[in-house]
Design an enzyme around this catalytic site. Structure first.
Site, PDB file in Angstrom:
ATOM      1  N   HIS A 114      -7.055  10.005  -1.534  1.00 41.45           N
ATOM      2  CA  HIS A 114      -6.311   9.940  -0.268  1.00 41.45           C
ATOM      3  C   HIS A 114      -7.062  10.610   0.890  1.00 41.45           C
ATOM      4  CE1 HIS A 114      -1.892   9.457   1.197  1.00 41.45           C
ATOM      5  NE2 HIS A 114      -2.738   9.184   2.149  1.00 41.45           N
ATOM      6  N   LYS A 167      -2.642   5.990  -4.104  1.00 37.53           N
ATOM      7  CA  LYS A 167      -3.697   6.937  -3.711  1.00 37.53           C
ATOM      8  C   LYS A 167      -3.536   8.248  -4.468  1.00 37.53           C
ATOM      9  CE  LYS A 167      -3.411   4.868   0.862  1.00 37.53           C
ATOM     10  NZ  LYS A 167      -1.961   4.585   1.034  1.00 37.53           N
ATOM     11  N   TYR A 209       3.310   9.829  -0.697  1.00 34.36           N
ATOM     12  CA  TYR A 209       4.448   9.259   0.053  1.00 34.36           C
ATOM     13  C   TYR A 209       5.767   9.480  -0.681  1.00 34.36           C
ATOM     14  CZ  TYR A 209       0.775   6.380   2.363  1.00 34.36           C
ATOM     15  OH  TYR A 209      -0.341   5.927   3.005  1.00 34.36           O
ATOM     16  N   ASP A 249       0.842  -1.200   0.000  1.00 37.11           N
ATOM     17  CA  ASP A 249       0.000   0.000   0.000  1.00 37.11           C
ATOM     18  C   ASP A 249       0.878   1.250   0.000  1.00 37.11           C
ATOM     19  OD1 ASP A 249      -2.997   1.038   0.942  1.00 37.11           O
ATOM     20  OD2 ASP A 249      -1.347   2.306   1.658  1.00 37.11           O
TER      21      ASP A 249
END
Ligand code: A2P
Length: 275
Positions: A112, A82, A57, A52
């Site tokens: 997100h 996301k 990120y 994930d």
């Protein structure tokens, strides 16, 4: 079937028919680079089949590299990314994600968080699926009212809502509504980003079942019907977190963990939204 009988149930079938492994490696807060590549490769070597990540990120390239270095065939691994909702176009952004990840499609693409409202990005998410960029679409950090709003405008509904979820954040009303709407809850920060591991009740139950606090927290999430995505950059912890399918917490142990809830059984996804 009682939820405590799901000991061997490693997979959940989503409302759109796609199957998601109930344990995944979360890579939030792992920087792009060798530590992320290693964590992903180790997880896959140790039997994880679900990673994930997210555009926010900044580590999708390392996730892709870890996947390739593991030698595990792409079609055996469930990959989530996301949509970063400070951008405008979910389709344009997933096309960049696919390039960074080095894959033809992801398995799950989720909004997100409901920045500027829960509905505006949904048509773009549906389009991403129609184009074959993702097999499933969903949301994250959506409260009950956000879910109801997006469903009201959706042609195809979200199949997951990924939220902060643990015994300490036991969002019972949100879990109940998600069940009614056939939306799977994915539990992020199932260890409270590490904070819940030192709790005395968790430690006592861990001693009773001869397991670790992390395994108890993850097992609680599985028995509550969620998908769990613990994060670790340590190989031995990644292995430890996967050993959660060969024991069961009793109804009484589950109830003691439920009682740790500080959310008041809320229908909200988060007490303090950051957006
Ligand atoms: P590390 O990455 O250094 O191993 P969450 O999944 O709730 O976000 O929690 C992740 C945090 O918990 C990270 O700080 C991670 O540290 C730590 N952690 C993950 N698994 C374990 C474990 N089995 N035992 C102890 N700490 C763990």
């Amino acid at each position: 079937m009682s939820l405590t009988q799901q000991t061997d149930d490693r997979t959940l079938v989503l409302a759109d028919g796609n199957a998601i492994p109930r344990l995944g490696l979360g890579v939030w807060q792992i920087p792009d680079g060798p530590s992320c590549v290693d964590a992903v490769r180790w997880a896959l070597e140790l039997g994880y089949r679900h990673i994930d990540t997210a555009q926010a990120y900044g580590n999708e390239e390392s996730v892709g590299r870890g996947l390739r270095e593991s030698g595990v065939p792409r079609d055996e691994v469930f990959i989530t990314t996301k949509f970063f909702p400070r951008r405008k176009d979910p389709v344009a952004q997933i096309e960049r994600s696919l390039q960074r990840l080095g894959v033809e499609r992801v398995d799950l693409y989720i909004i997100h968080w409901p920045q500027d409202g829960p509905t505006w990005a949904w048509p773009g998410m549906e389009r991403a699926r129609e184009l074959g960029h993702t097999r499933s679409i969903g949301v994250s950090n959506f409260s009950r009212s956000d879910l109801e709003e997006v469903i009201a405008v959706a042609t195809s509904r979200p199949v997951v809502d990924q939220v902060q979820f643990s015994p300490f954040e036991y969002r019972r009303a949100l879990l109940d509504v998600a069940k009614r709407l056939d939306i799977a809850i994915e539990a992020y920060s199932p260890l409270g980003t590490g904070r819940h591991l030192g709790n005395a009740t968790v430690a006592n139950i861990a001693a009773e079942v001869a397991r670790t606090p992390a395994q108890v927290l993850l097992r609680w999430g599985l028995q509550r019907g969620t998908v769990v995505i613990p994060k670790s950059t340590h190989r031995e912890r990644i292995a430890e977190n996967a050993a959660v399918f060969d024991f069961t917490l009793t109804v009484e142990q589950m109830a003691r963990l439920d009682a740790l809830d500080r959310s008041g059984g809320t229908k909200r996804a988060l007490e303090r939204p950051w957006w």
